[in-house]
Design a protein around this motif. Structure first.
Motif: not given
Length: 170
Positions: A95-110
């Motif tokens: 019943s709330r507005v939800r933020l869904v983080i679908n994907a997060l990716a960072v280059v390995a060396e960073y």
């Protein structure tokens, strides 16, 4: 990392997004190969470019982290608004507005240099601006990288368990 800038993805970012995506695939495929695969590099940059070029709508955002003009991370998030039947649901968050983080990716060396944090904070701020009251995401419990990141760095709490079973033909 002081030189990292987070901004909306734009055409031309596909190569950096693909690099981060493949690095994430390698990381998770090594941990849970029955669930995660390393993405096929053939056509991956074009896939990202097409996705970036399409208008995702007002309720989805794709952000990138850039360092010295080079894309080094990507996050996609969606705001989900309550359904008309939310008042009859058991889960309060429906019943709330939800933020869904679908994907997060960072280059390995960073990794472990604040890039993921900067992307998450930017996505959360975008979500707040869109009216989100709560943020959710999921990750693989076997990951020594993402579980501490979400729980310790970003202050997310475990809320449930996703159960999986491979079904075999009889």
């Amino acid at each position: 990392m002081s030189g990292v800038m987070v901004r909306k993805a734009r055409p031309g970012d596909g190569e950096g997004c693909a690099r981060a995506w493949r690095d994430a695939g390698r990381h998770y495929a090594a941990i849970v190969p029955e669930v995660v695969q390393e993405p096929d590099p053939e056509g991956l940059v074009e896939w990202f470019e097409q996705s970036i070029g399409e208008s995702p709508g007002d309720d989805t955002v794709c952000l990138v982290a850039e360092d010295d003009g080079r894309v080094i991370g990507v996050i996609e998030a969606t705001v989900i608004r309550p359904a008309p039947d939310a008042r009859w649901q058991l889960q309060r968050d429906l019943s709330r507005v939800r933020l869904v983080i679908n994907a997060l990716a960072v280059v390995a060396e960073y990794r472990r240099q604040g890039v993921g944090t900067a992307l998450m904070e930017a996505a959360e701020e975008w979500g707040r601006d869109e009216g989100a009251e709560v943020a959710v995401t999921d990750t693989n419990l076997s990951s020594p990288l993402s579980v501490p990141f979400y729980e310790k760095r970003m202050a997310y709490r475990r809320q449930g368990i996703i159960l999986r079973k491979t079904l075999r033909s009889k």
